[in-house]
Design an enzyme around this catalytic site. Structure first.
Site, short mmCIF file in Angstrom:
data_model
loop_
_atom_site.label_atom_id
_atom_site.label_comp_id
_atom_site.label_asym_id
_atom_site.label_seq_id
_atom_site.Cartn_x
_atom_site.Cartn_y
_atom_site.Cartn_z
N SER A 103 0.83 -1.19 0.00
CA SER A 103 0.00 0.00 0.00
C SER A 103 0.88 1.26 0.00
O SER A 103 1.68 1.45 -0.93
CB SER A 103 -0.97 -0.04 1.19
OG SER A 103 -2.00 0.91 1.05
N ASP A 116 -9.60 -4.20 -5.69
CA ASP A 116 -8.90 -3.37 -4.70
C ASP A 116 -8.86 -1.92 -5.20
O ASP A 116 -8.17 -1.62 -6.18
CB ASP A 116 -7.49 -3.90 -4.48
CG ASP A 116 -6.69 -3.09 -3.46
OD1 ASP A 116 -7.16 -2.02 -3.03
OD2 ASP A 116 -5.58 -3.52 -3.10
N HIS A 165 -8.15 -5.19 -0.36
CA HIS A 165 -6.87 -4.58 0.01
C HIS A 165 -6.30 -5.19 1.28
O HIS A 165 -5.13 -4.96 1.60
CB HIS A 165 -7.07 -3.07 0.20
CG HIS A 165 -5.79 -2.29 0.23
ND1 HIS A 165 -4.94 -2.21 -0.86
CD2 HIS A 165 -5.20 -1.55 1.21
CE1 HIS A 165 -3.90 -1.47 -0.55
NE2 HIS A 165 -4.02 -1.06 0.71
#
Length: 219
Positions: A120, A188, A201
C-alpha cells in the site's frame, strides 16, 4: 484508463487505515537484522498497519521468504517512516530511510543481497526508491532518493502489494521490471482504478507463499 475519483479513493485509503489500525495482534519480537546475512528483507508497511513488519503483508511474507530460502540466512528491516495519512512527507521519509538502509547494509556486507517488500503506502516507498515516481498516487509523493545504480544488481527481487501507482496507470518498468512481482487483488480500489472491494486490500497475506517462491527464483 478509467480512474476512480481521487476523493473516493482517499476515503478508501482512510477506511483501510482505520481497519488495520483497529486490528488486535499479539506483539511480535522486534525485527533484528544480523550484521551480514545472505539476504536482507527491508519491508515498508501499509498505512497504520500493526505488526513488527506489518501484520497483513510484511510479517507473513518475511516468514515465507525465510522458510523458502533456508538454509541461507535471512534478516529483516522495518522501514522507519510514519505510514500515516496525516503526515504530508510520510512516503518521502520512508523513501529516504529505505535507500539509506540499503546503502549502509551494502557497504557493510559486500555479499549481501536484498528483497524489497512494500504494501500500500509502503509500495509507494519502494516505487520511489527504485526510481518509479509515486507522485500523484493517492498516498504517494515525489522521489527524494534512489538506490544507486551500482547496487541495482544486488536487489534480487521486489514484492509489491496493493500498489497505488497502478490505479493511475503506472507500473515498475526498466531495470527492475523483471525482478518485480506486483500484486493487485481484483476490486482493490487502492491499486485498481474503479475498484470497489476495500476488503480486497486486506487480502494480500494469502499471496505470501507465491511471493516467496518468486523471490527464491531470483536469488
Amino acid at each position: 484508463m478509467l480512474r476512480a475519483p481521487k476523493k473516493n479513493v482517499f476515503s478508501a485509503v482512510a477506511a483501510v487505515g482505520f481497519a488495520v489500525a483497529g486490528l488486535t495482534v499479539a506483539a511480535a519480537p522486534a525485527a533484528s537484522a544480523a550484521p551480514c546475512t545472505d539476504i536482507d528483507v527491508p519491508v515498508a508497511r501499509g498505512t497504520g498497519e500493526p505488526g513488527t513488519l506489518g501484520f497483513i503483508v510484511g510479517d507473513p511474507v518475511f516468514s515465507a521468504v525465510q522458510n523458502r530460502l533456508r538454509p541461507r540466512s535471512v534478516s529483516s528491516y522495518r522501514v522507519d517512516y510514519p505510514a500515516d495519512l496525516g503526515e504530508p512527507a510520510s512516503v518521502q521519509k520512508g523513501n529516504t530511510d529505505l535507500v539509506d538502509h540499503v546503502r549502509t547494509q551494502a557497504a557493510a556486507c559486500p555479499a549481501q543481497r536484498f528483497v524489497l517488500v512494500g504494501y500500500s503506502q509502503g509500495a509507494n516507498v519502494v516505487d520511489n526508491s527504485i526510481g518509479i515516481s509515486s507522485d500523484g498516487a493517492i498516498v504517494g509523493g515525489p522521489i527524494v532518493a534512489t538506490i544507486p545504480a551500482d547496487l541495482a544488481p544486488r536487489i534480487a527481487a521486489i514484492l509489491l502489494f496493493g500498489n497505488p501507482i497502478r490505479a493511475i496507470g503506472r507500473s515498475v518498468t526498466g531495470t527492475y521490471a523483471g525482478r518485480t512481482k506486483d500484486y493487485c487483488a481484483a476490486g482493490d480500489p487502492i491499486c485498481q482504478a474503479g475498484g470497489f472491494n476495500i476488503l480486497a486490500h486486506l487480502s494480500y497475506g494469502s499471496n505470501a507463499g507465491d511471493a516467496a517462491a518468486f523471490a527464491a527464483s531470483k536469488v
